[in-house]
Write an enzyme that holds these catalytic residues in place. Sequence first.
Site, PDB file in Angstrom:
ATOM      1  N   LYS A  12       0.765  -1.095  -0.051  1.00 53.20           N
ATOM      2  CA  LYS A  12       0.010   0.056   0.100  1.00 53.20           C
ATOM      3  C   LYS A  12       0.922   1.211  -0.053  1.00 53.20           C
ATOM      4  CE  LYS A  12       0.393   1.919   4.523  1.00 53.20           C
ATOM      5  NZ  LYS A  12       1.638   2.248   4.323  1.00 53.20           N
ATOM      6  N   ASP A  65      -1.931  -0.661  10.371  1.00 50.93           N
ATOM      7  CA  ASP A  65      -2.397  -0.937   8.954  1.00 50.93           C
ATOM      8  C   ASP A  65      -2.659  -2.417   8.452  1.00 50.93           C
ATOM      9  OD1 ASP A  65       0.242  -1.838   8.755  1.00 50.93           O
ATOM     10  OD2 ASP A  65       1.128  -0.147   7.889  1.00 50.93           O
TER      11      ASP A  65
HETATM   12  O1  C5P Z   1       1.016  -0.290  14.622  1.00 55.28           O
HETATM   13  P1  C5P Z   1       2.174  -0.609  14.036  1.00 55.28           P
HETATM   14  O2  C5P Z   1       2.926  -1.793  14.711  1.00 55.28           O
HETATM   15  O3  C5P Z   1       2.042  -0.554  12.543  1.00 55.28           O
HETATM   16  O4  C5P Z   1       2.734   0.860  14.612  1.00 55.28           O
HETATM   17  C1  C5P Z   1       4.312   0.811  14.469  1.00 55.28           C
HETATM   18  C2  C5P Z   1       4.582   1.987  15.524  1.00 55.28           C
HETATM   19  O5  C5P Z   1       4.263   3.295  15.031  1.00 55.28           O
HETATM   20  C3  C5P Z   1       4.001   2.049  16.920  1.00 55.28           C
HETATM   21  O6  C5P Z   1       4.782   1.264  17.743  1.00 55.28           O
HETATM   22  C4  C5P Z   1       4.030   3.332  17.269  1.00 55.28           C
HETATM   23  O7  C5P Z   1       5.382   3.774  17.837  1.00 55.28           O
HETATM   24  C5  C5P Z   1       3.720   4.175  15.807  1.00 55.28           C
HETATM   25  N1  C5P Z   1       2.464   4.590  15.530  1.00 55.28           N
HETATM   26  C6  C5P Z   1       1.656   5.635  16.205  1.00 55.28           C
HETATM   27  N2  C5P Z   1       0.331   5.681  16.079  1.00 55.28           N
HETATM   28  C7  C5P Z   1      -0.321   4.919  15.139  1.00 55.28           C
HETATM   29  C8  C5P Z   1       0.417   3.719  14.521  1.00 55.28           C
HETATM   30  C9  C5P Z   1       1.680   3.633  14.567  1.00 55.28           C
HETATM   31  O8  C5P Z   1       2.266   6.365  17.027  1.00 55.28           O
HETATM   32  N3  C5P Z   1      -1.366   5.352  14.829  1.00 55.28           N
END
Ligand code: C5P
Length: 315
Positions: free
Chosen positions: A11, A141
């Site tokens: 994506k 995501d």
């Molecule tokens: O959810 P995901 O593992 O993709 O997120 C990776 C990192 O990105 C999280 O640990 C966080 O630090 C940051 N993040 C965030 N807010 C979001 C998505 C991700 O702060 N909505």
Amino acid sequence: MQSYSLIAPGKINLYLEIIGDRDDGFHELVMLLQSIELADRIDIKASDTQAITLHCNHPQVPTDQTNLAYRAAKLMCQTFPEVYANYGGIDITITKNIPVAAGLAGGSSDAAAVLVGIDLMWKLGLTKPELEDLAGKLGSDIPFCISGGTAIATGRGEKLDPIQDLNNLWVILAKHNNISVSTPWAYQTYRQNYSNSYVREPKDVKMRQELVNSGALVTAIINQNSQKIGKLLYNDLEKVVLPEYPVVAQLKSAFASSEALGTMMSGSGPTVFAICQTQSQAKTIAKQVRDTLAQPNLDFWVTKLSNSGIQLQTD
Ligand code: C5P
């Protein structure tokens, strides 16, 4: 037992706005997410043991429990222990085509494919919302990767509102293979620098979401106005990633000076994408930018926007 082959598309973020902090430590976001045809392939089958085993053709991809695809399989085993006991372990093979650690949701899409594959293999008959709920436990995501297409994502990124498909455009992806950006670092640095602009009151969050919902980019997508779409791409994380990685900023400038409809960094980077009207235009611009920058560590891909999430491979 039957084995399943799934296509797991990447994506790009057409829009990424950070609205504020959330109680769970994540950020409240409003994004426009778009699937691309560039995809990994996931082969999944039952194994003779109770173990989860993972294989991948890419040396940078871990094959242990740190891999999101492994964690997706583990989550299914924990959620459906009796079915797991009945069917036994799971063997997963990932064939990587999406660049790794690139801001293109490659790992997330692989995990989404594992959820879909195990649902099929174990004949669970889970609904899309049930699969998306499980996906949300693994990463922000991953729910989007299940159905893909074009969608507005809010909350952590897991609340989805599909909109008119946008699949008639081509996209160049370019990434320095010697750079990887830590997503937690990007969000944390953004918080350090810009938290004074964060909103928290639910009504303010809602207003910011509605501004995007009824905004110019969504209208341009609904009207399939590619010129406008190109001009309205946006990503807050560029504010922290581009100053830290000047070569990524240089790459974006090179695309901005080209005939592409628009250019933007995807997610937390470092991939920069450029939207083009046709495949031949995309190929020409990719070559021009490659020649102009002449950076040996810069890789290019030309792919198309897609309206699909995880699909069964039919060959
Ligand atoms: O959810 P995901 O593992 O993709 O997120 C990776 C990192 O990105 C999280 O640990 C966080 O630090 C940051 N993040 C965030 N807010 C979001 C998505 C991700 O702060 N909505």
